[in-house]
Structures are given as structure tokens and as C-alpha cells.
Design an enzyme around this catalytic site. Structure first.
Site, PDB file in Angstrom:
ATOM      1  CE  LYS A  88      -4.302  -1.552   0.118  1.00 49.17           C
ATOM      2  NZ  LYS A  88      -5.195  -1.294  -1.032  1.00 49.17           N
ATOM      3  CD  GLU A 110      -9.978   4.532   0.539  1.00 46.71           C
ATOM      4  OE1 GLU A 110      -9.779   5.748   0.382  1.00 46.71           O
ATOM      5  OE2 GLU A 110      -9.286   3.652  -0.028  1.00 46.71           O
ATOM      6  CB  SER A 376      -0.150  -8.073  -1.425  1.00 50.77           C
ATOM      7  OG  SER A 376      -1.031  -8.932  -0.746  1.00 50.77           O
TER       8      SER A 376
END
Lengths: 392, 257
Positions: A88, A110, A376
Site C-alpha cells: 500500500k 479511507e 502483498s
């Protein structure tokens, strides 16, 4: 050719279906982002932060015991080793530099599982920007440690109390806040969703993943292209990043693992390509889980990061034209795959990522195939869930 | 000429449009509320089609949407309720709704149904102008529906002109940077914006909405535009009401005096 068109569409999917109040913000971003991110100044700052702050390049690791078990050559792209514990942060680093260049003073975002919230709070601390994170009230309870991390980093965490009180509602809340404060605020969307140019912009910031895979595979195998790339898909940012430079290389199979929750027909699922139909959510036309009256259906997945009723428009397009192969992984199978990787390779993956790992059991491949799985995120945030599930 | 154009031809000021959510507070309140709005002396009825994710709306309208959906409201149900409403209601009627439920119903079927029933116009807040021109303008015109766009203090002069050119009912001026029901009262800064748009001399009438709740705000809005739209404040009235007809009468009279 898989590429976004000038109106923001990937085939039939995408666009910018937003209230007029957000039009100036989206236009400002659309008109400026490509120019800004192609300047040398931006590139230098972005590259330097990815290297020294995030810790890139992340390793491409040959998982030998996993390879032995599945009878293929399996590499793990170690995004779990990024600062803050997941891919991220690649996107938030890019967007925070962009926000500064656009002269913005406040950041909103968010978050579902809290990984994007933490990655946003982190770069805001780094740049000294005011930061507010919207998070579903239910997710705040489910992901306590990440809420604490955001607060330690100086962010304000605001509960989204409308609707189902999860990621979808946190996104609604962030968009409403942007309408209320449009001039000084930049909204850092965390996935390849939302109105154009977000899906393409986020994918470009995440495309560093496949850029590195190409270089690293060349070094290790003497070829840039694996036979398969596997990634999990909620909104789809890590999948977009790891597929990006392979979109238009047809010999590389692109495998996307969605969350089937308790099972496709259980009513508790987040398998958007199987259960979804064309609709509009959060500003783009995409596949969407909805009732026949067009009301958005609440998804379910054991992993908060895949708990989203839509999917990025680029993935809807990959599915639509058959370029991507989509599998739906149930909660139980994902948990088993997560434990399996922990015991075979000494890596505890995020439960989102565990969905991608289980895909190995669901697809056909040949013995000498080279498979890259995008790892990830790491599983630190999921220890409670693993412990409860396995009775450790 | 549809009822909206006729209205503005005859009435150039203090036009009051009332928004309510279909199926709220009770499923079958839709037509009775419309009759009450007409009887009370308002000029336009704006029916909100409830949606699970209304991103331009504040808590009041979010709640009314949720409750209406729980009550079983849907576009199909709404159209069933509206069968024959033109025998009871004469005011111009506008449907306000987010795009997704309408797309699932089918845009052409939707427009056709609106025309059959006697609906005059549409406000679709997440339908951008570009998409409207490309995909839907012809349909709207074919079925005689006027389309209303929103503008906000951030909307550039060029874009306002473009919106004016493509509007054929009225322009919905969002009074501030906000979602619905977020702010009350009208500040000096807002008046500057109202005046700026007023002086642009647009071809379409302008109704000011968001933050209008009583006689004072209605009067201010009317001084700068052709009238105003009340939504959240009206939802709060019907939410508490034990006698819809009386309470609606009283409230609307208190606004228009």
C-alpha cells in the site's frame, strides 16, 4: 492493448461518475497528475523515497519448499517487506508527493483493514501533513492494532457509522468529506477504484512491483517474463501493480484470486466477478455486487482488505475480455494456505495474500512453469484471526 | 412545454421546491406526502429515489434512504405507487436519484416510465455532463424529461455557461461546499457566490439548495435566485410527524409565509 482511454475507460469499465461538487477536484488531478509525475523532480523524489524509506526493491524470493510441494518454480515478490508491512505504501508515497505539488494542505483517506490507513498516516507524518482516516466502525473494532498505529503516527481516525460500517461506507464518508472541504484537501484513494484518473494513477504508482519483477527475473532466470503471475484482488491495487507491465504480454498468464468468503452461493462472499453485474460505485462503472434493484450488497470475507463489493475497472476489463483468469478462494482455504506458507517458508502472510497462495490449488500449470506470487502483505495484523482459526 | 417550464414562465421568484425520500417514513407515504406538499403551497415536488450509497448526502438523507430501503422501497415499487398520481397532483414533479438503480432498471425503460406517469424532470447527481451528452441526452429529450445539473461555488464560469447551455428546466445551485444537511444559514461568502452567478444572466432559472431550512434562508436564497430547494429540513419534519398533512402544511406555510 490494455490501456486506459482518454475518458478514463478500460473497455466498458471506468469513467468518472461523480457529483458536480467534486468535478473541479477530479479535473485538477486529471489535468495535472501525468505532467507532474513525469517531471524529473517528481521521479527523483519518488525513487529516493521508495528506496530509502520504503525499502525497495523488495526481494524476488525463490520459495524452494513451496516450489517442491506444488511442482513448479515459485517466486514470491516480497511486498510484505515494505515499510508498514504491505504494498500500500508505494501508492501513498506517490500521492503524497503529488498532493504537495498540487499545494494541498490536508490529506484524507479511507481504509478497510487499516493497511492503507497506516500507509497514509505514515507518509503524512513524513511530510508533516494533516491526516484524517475514515474507517468503518465495524473495522475499527476488528483491526484495533492498525487503529492504534494510525493514532501514534498522528492521524485522526473517524468512524464511518453509516450503512454497513465497513470499507464501502468509509469510502462514502471520505468522498463526502472531500465535497465538504474541496480546496485544500487531497483524497488518497488506496486502491485502483474511484473516478478516473484514480484507477490508472494508483496502478502506475504500484507498477513498480512488476517493473522490479522483470528486472529481478531477468537476473535470476535470464528472462523477464514468468509463465504466471498470481495476486489477490479486493479493489485490486497489488494485482494491478504486479500485472501492469504484463498486461500486454499475452504469454504471461494473469491469475486474480478473489475472496469467496463462506462460499460463492452462501450469501457471504466477495467474489465480484462471479456474483457481480455492471454498475456504478464510488465514481466508476465496474462489476459490482448488487441487488436487481441496483442497491449495493454487503460483501463478506475473512480478510478485511478483500471485503469490498466492487473491483477496479481495469480488473473488470481483464475479466471481461478473458485476459485475466479469476478464481474465488473461500475463507477456510485461504487460512490453510496462510498457515502452509508460514510452516514451509517461515513467512506469515496477510490473509488477503493467503487467497493468492491458495490459487495454486485451483489452476492448471506445467511442472517447469515459473510462477510469481505477489506476496502483498505480512500477517502481523492478522495474528488474532490466525490464532482464533487455528487454535494456536 | 412541460410543467417545469410552464411554472417558471408564470412564476419568476420565490419558487419553492420540496425534496423528500420515497418510502419514508412509511412505505406508502409517497403519494400522501406529494398531495400535502401541493396543498401547502409549494411549487415543485422532488422525489428522492433511495440508494444504499448516497455520496452527496449528509446523515439526515442517508438515514431516510436506509429506512426507505428497509421499508421495501425500490424504483419498481415507486413507479407502482405513482400509477395515476396525476389525478391527484398537478405540480411539476422531479425525480432525484443516483445513477446505479436507474441503470439497473434500464435508462430507456426508466425514461419511458417517467413520461407515462407524468414526471417532468430528473436530477441525477452522479451523472456528469459529459456522460449525459454522450449517452443519455437524446433519450431524455425523446421522452420529454428536463435534466437538472448541479453547480457549486467551485464550478468555473465556463462550466456554468456550458451547464446552462445543456439544461432545460432549472439549474440547481448548491449553496456551499457541502453535502446535504451539513450547514445551516447563509454566510456573506455564499452571498458573493450567489451574486456572481446571478450576474451571469443565465438562460435557465436558478434554484438554491443545501442549507435552506426556514423563512429566513428561503428569503435570502430567493433574493439571489428564482427560489430554493429544501431537503434535509423537510425530512426532519416528516420524520417526527404524527400527522403528515397538518405538519407539512404548517412547515411549508412557515417558510413561504
Amino acid at each position: 492493448m490494455i490501456r486506459v482511454d482518454e475518458k478514463g475507460f478500460y473497455g466498458k469499465f471506468g469513467g468518472a461518475y461523480i457529483p458536480e461538487m467534486l468535478h473541479p477536484n477530479i479535473e485538477e488531478l486529471r489535468e495535472n497528475y501525468e505532467q507532474i509525475i513525469s517531471t524529473e523532480e517528481f521521479k527523483t523524489e519518488f525513487q529516493s523515497l521508495l528506496k530509502d524509506f520504503v525499502g525497495r526493491p523488495t526481494p524476488l524470493y525463490l520459495a524452494s519448499r513451496l516450489s517442491e510441494k506444488y511442482g513448479a518454480k515459485i517466486y514470491l515478490k516480497r511486498e510484505d517487506l515494505c515499510h508498514t508491512g504491505a504494498h500500500k505504501v508505494n501508492n501513498t508515497v506517490g500521492q503524497i508527493i503529488l498532493a504537495k505539488k498540487l499545494g494541498k494542505k490536508r490529506i484524507i483517506a479511507e481504509t478497510g483493514a487499516g493497511q492503507h490507513g497506516v500507509a497514509t498516516a505514515t507518509v503524512c507524518a513524513l511530510m508533516g501533513m494533516d491526516c484524517t482516516i475514515y474507517m468503518g466502525e465495524l473495522d475499527i473494532q476488528r483491526q484495533r492494532p492498525n487503529v492504534e498505529r494510525m493514532k501514534i503516527l498522528g492521524a485522526k481516525v473517524v468512524p464511518a457509522t453509516s450503512g454497513s460500517k465497513t470499507l464501502k461506507d468509509a469510502t462514502n464518508e471520505a468522498m463526502r468529506q472531500w465535497i465538504n472541504d474541496p480546496v485544500d484537501t487531497h483524497y488518497i484513494i488506496g486502491s485502483v477504484v474511484g473516478p478516473h484518473p484514480y484507477p490508472e494513477m494508483v496502478a502506475r504508482f504500484q507498477s513498480v512491483i512488476s517493473e522490479e519483477i522483470k528486472i529481478q527475473l531477468q537476473e535470476k532466470e535470464g528472462r523477464e517474463n514468468p509463465d504466471l503471475v498470481i495476486a489477490c484482488v479486493g479493489g485490486g491495487s497489488n494485482a494491478a501493480g504486479s500485472f501492469y507491465h504484463y498486461y500486454n504480454v499475452p504469454e504471461v498468464r494473469l491469475i486474480a484470486a478473489e475472496a469467496a468468503g463462506l462460499g460463492i452461493s452462501s450469501g457471504k462472499s466477495a467474489a465480484t466477478t462471479i456474483l457481480g453485474t455492471m454498475g456504478i460505485l464510488h465514481g466508476s462503472k465496474t462489476l459490482l455486487m448488487q441487488t436487481e434493484d441496483g442497491q449495493v450488497v454487503e460483501p463478506h470475507s475473512i480478510s478485511a482488505g478483500l471485503d469490498y463489493p466492487g473491483i477496479g475497472p481495469v480488473h473488470a476489463h481483464l475479466f471481461d475480455i478473458g485476459r485475466g483468469e479469476f478464481v474465488a478462494v473461500e475463507d477456510e482455504d485461504a487460512m490453510k494456505a496462510g498457515i502452509e506458507l508460514s510452516r514451509l517458508e517461515g513467512i506469515i502472510p496477510a490473509i488477503e495474500t493467503s487467497h493468492a497462495l491458495h490459487a495454486l490449488n485451483m489452476i492448471e500449470y506445467k511442472k517447469d512453469d515459473i510462477i510469481v506470487i505477489n506476496l502483498s502483505g505480512r500477517g502481523d495484523k492478522d495474528l488474532d484471526t490466525y490464532i482464533k482459526w487455528g487454535g494456536y | 412545454m412541460n410543467r417545469i417550464n410552464r411554472l417558471f414562465q408564470n412564476k419568476k421568484e420565490r419558487v419553492l421546491s420540496i425534496y423528500f425520500t420515497a418510502g419514508f417514513p412509511e412505505l406508502e407515504d409517497t403519494v400522501p406526502i406529494m398531495e400535502a406538499i401541493e396543498a401547502a403551497g409549494a411549487d415543485i415536488i422532488e422525489i428522492g429515489v433511495p440508494y444504499s450509497d448516497p455520496i452527496a448526502d449528509g446523515p439526515t438523507i442517508q438515514d431516510s434512504n436506509m429506512i426507505a430501503l428497509e421499508n421495501g422501497m425500490s424504483l419498481k415499487k415507486l413507479f407502482a405507487q405513482l400509477e395515476g398520481f396525476r389525478n391527484k397532483v398537478n405540480l411539476p414533479v422531479v425525480l432525484m436519484g443516483y445513477l446505479n438503480p436507474i441503470i439497473q432498471f434500464g435508462m430507456e425503460d426508466f425514461c419511458k416510465k417517467c413520461q407515462e406517469l407524468g414526471i417532468d424532470g430528473l436530477i441525477l447527481p452522479d451523472l456528469p455532463m459529459g456522460q449525459y451528452l454522450e449517452e443519455f441526452k437524446e433519450l431524455f429529450e425523446q421522452y420529454g424529461l428536463s435534466n437538472t445539473f448541479l453547480i457549486s461555488p467551485q464550478t468555473s464560469e465556463n462550466r456554468i455557461r456550458e451547464i446552462d447551455q445543456h439544461s432545460n428546466g432549472f439549474i440547481y445551485m448548491v449553496s456551499s461546499h457541502s453535502i446535504t444537511g451539513a450547514k445551516t444559514g447563509i454566510s456573506e461568502e455564499q452571498k458573493v457566490y450567489f451574486k456572481r452567478v446571478q450576474e451571469m444572466d443565465l438562460k435557465n432559472p436558478r434554484l438554491i439548495g443545501f442549507g435552506i431550512s426556514d423563512a429566513e434562508t428561503f428569503n435570502t436564497a430567493s433574493a439571489f435566485g428564482h427560489g430554493a430547494i429544501i431537503g434535509s429540513a423537510f425530512i426532519n419534519i416528516v420524520k417526527k410527524s404524527k400527522d403528515l398533512r397538518t405538519d407539512i402544511q404548517q412547515y411549508i406555510q412557515s417558510v413561504i409565509q
